[in-house]
Structures are given as C-alpha cells and as structure tokens.
Design an enzyme around this catalytic site. Structure first.
Site, PDB file in Angstrom:
ATOM      1  CE1 TYR A  65      -2.327  -0.853   1.756  1.00 19.34           C
ATOM      2  CE2 TYR A  65      -4.271  -0.226   0.778  1.00 19.34           C
ATOM      3  CZ  TYR A  65      -2.965  -0.592   0.610  1.00 19.34           C
ATOM      4  OH  TYR A  65      -2.254  -0.447  -0.364  1.00 19.34           O
ATOM      5  N   PRO A 213       1.657   8.360  -7.151  1.00 17.75           N
ATOM      6  CG  PRO A 213      -0.524   9.058  -8.002  1.00 17.75           C
ATOM      7  CD  PRO A 213       0.278   8.088  -7.064  1.00 17.75           C
TER       8      PRO A 213
END
Length: 348
Positions: A65, A213
C-alpha cells in the site's frame, strides 16, 4: 440511531491460536489512496487514533500500500497508542505492481526481508498477524510457511495468515503451521467463498477477515452507485461499468430493507457480515470520521436468521453482473494463479 460513542465493541477470538481482536477491524489502505485521493498524514493518524478511542483495536495494512507509505502512516499512529492493546496486521508477497501484471514472491529470503522492513516501517518489535498477501505458485507453500514459522519462533511474528488463497493452499499451509486467519473478499455481492472456503476454514479453526465488506463502496450510498468518485479506480471495475451497473440494480432493494431495520444500506451490509459468525471480523476502511461512526453503529443492528435469509435472497450468489477482478487497463490488475479468476482483486 444513537451515536457511536454509546457502543462497546466486543472482542472475539480470531482463529484457535489465541489472537483476540475487536469484532470490527479497520482497513487502513484507503488512507494513502487507492479508490480515492490519499488524506494528509495528520488526518490519517487522527482517524486511526479515533478508531482506537471508539474501541477498534485491529488495524490492517500491507507493504504494497503506497507502496510502503501506509505502513509508515500506521507506524506513526502506533507511536501515540498503547502497543499492547493494538493488533497490527500487515502483509507481504506482492513484490511489484507493473502495467498489466503483478510480481508475486514467496521465497524464504523474500519473506524474511519483507518482515524486517515492515517491522522497521511500523516501528514495532513484532507483527501481530502477518499475511501472505498473494500466493507465489512458483514456490511451494511449504517453503514459504517454513520461513514464517521461523519468524514466529523468533518472536517477530505472533500469528500467520493467508490472503486470497485456494482451498488446497490453505490445507497445505495449515499442515506446516496453524493459520490463524484468512483474509478474503466477502460481502453481499461477493459470496463464492461460502461454498468451499468458509466451511474449510471453520473445520480447521481459521478465522475469516472479509475485506471490501461494503462491496467497494457500492452499499455506501447512492452517491457511489450513481456517480463514482473522481479519479477512482472503480471506474475500471467490471461491476461499476455500463450494463453491469444497470443490471446490478439491487441497491434500492437493500435501501428498502435497511429502512425496515432503522439503519443505512451500508450498516445493513456490514451487519449482515457481522452476523455470519463469531469467527468473522470485517475490516471496512474509510477516510471520513462520520463514516467510521456509521460503521461502528452497524453493531447495533440485530438480525434474525429470517432477516439474514431475506437479505441474502435480495442478491442471489451467482447473479451479480461483472467479475470482481479489474480489467487489464489499470496498473492494479493481474492474473492470479492460485485461485480462480473470480477470486482476483487489486491489492486489499
């Protein structure tokens, strides 16, 4: 609904080896930009600290990242938080992102060098949960796990995890050293893992950490559904393109159900994941304090078995239009050899 400050976030056992985390984690990836512009460093640190104040203790990052800048950011936040009350998860395995492919490495030497570098960037003496981010199929998983096992013995890693691994890889890895958690995409519109992967993990005592999610923000609100954020890689995602987005006209149905439960669609989607079992710890990320509060408030949403079935039936498992893998036009796409193409994804 009442404010997030009225909620006490429960703690759960993740896996069978003793790792205890908050039942809701925080994915730090977006703080340094992927789907959105990165936030200023001081804002990113403040969001992590705010999440901890609200009861979240499980923070997820990766060496890819940034690359590296996300771990540095998390490390700066950790300096202002009690280390013994934080569970830090980071990952190795993606060596380089190229134009149309990703270089994945899992050699023992690479495992060790990545771990040492992450420890330095995070400014910690050990990593609570260390994932293999993607599987290097040119290296036997037993060799990769052997070095991870050595790092556990040395105290540099507490628990071992896998990300986006196939059933066979999970079994073989677990035979070398217990796997504590599998990180994998799981949401109302990405549910293929329910057929084989979830039962396998539960049989082996492996915790499940769903990323994305909220469906890459699809359930976050009409603003995302009707107009993608500027300069977002989501515009290249098959599910957010043209006819696929039109065919995925499920947001209105979820919005209606959310209204019946007195919550937002995002809270309903997150509550649905949270109700999948005590071994499930989702890690939604956000760059906004108000969204963080909203995610925490999803813990207030109580769903019965009938409710869960009704919500699931709104989005049949195999009827979502568009693959969850990005196309070959953006730097974060790759051919992912360890699992079927439908289980491919940008770094998460």
């Amino acid at each position: 609904m009442a404010g997030a400050d009225t909620i006490e976030i429960p703690r759960v056992k993740l896996g069978k080896q003793g790792l205890e985390v908050s039942t809701l984690g925080f994915g730090c990836m977006g703080l340094t930009g992927i789907y959105n512009e990165p936030v200023p460093e001081e804002v990113g640190v403040s969001i992590i600290k705010y999440a901890f104040e609200k009861g979240i203790t499980f923070f997820d990052t990766s060496d890819i990242y940034g690359p590296h800048t996300n771990e540095v950011l998390v490390g700066k936040a950790l300096k202002e938080l009690p280390r013994d009350k934080i569970q830090v998860a980071t990952k190795f395995g993606i060596a380089k992102i190229e134009l149309n492919d990703v270089v994945v490495k899992g050699t023992p030497e690479y495992v060790r060098s990545c771990c040492e570098a992450s420890l330095q960037r995070l400014g910690v003496e050990y990593i609570d949960l260390y994932y293999q981010h993607r599987i290097d199929t040119s290296v036997p998983i037993e060799d990769t796990m052997g070095e991870l096992k050595n790092l556990v013995k040395e105290g540099k890693v507490k628990y071992i995890g896998l990300s986006e691994a196939s059933a066979d890889t999970i079994r073989r890895a677990h035979a070398v050293h217990p796997i504590t958690a599998l990180q994998i995409e799981w949401s109302l519109w990405t549910r293929e893992i329910e057929e084989e992967i979830i039962p396998l993990c539960r049989g082996l005592g492996i915790g499940i950490v769903p990323y994305s999610p909220l469906g890459l923000g699809f359930f976050g609100g009409r603003a995302v559904v009707e107009s993608l954020p500027a300069n977002s890689y989501l515009e290249y995602h098959p599910r957010f393109q043209g006819e696929n987005l039109e065919r995925n006209n499920i947001y209105a149905a979820i919005e209606k159900l959310a209204g019946m439960h007195g919550c937002t669609p995002a809270q309903l989607a997150l509550a649905w994941i949270l109700h999948q079992g005590d071994d499930v710890v989702p890690i939604p990320g956000t760059t906004k304090f108000k969204n963080l509060d909203s995610n925490i408030d999803s813990l207030k949403v109580k769903l019965s078995k009938d409710d869960l079935r009704e919500i699931s039936e709104v989005i049949p498992m195999n009827e979502v239009a568009g693959d969850r893998v990005f196309g070959a036009l953006i730097p974060y796409s790759w051919k992912f050899a360890d699992t079927p193409a439908k289980h491919s994804q940008i770094p998460t």
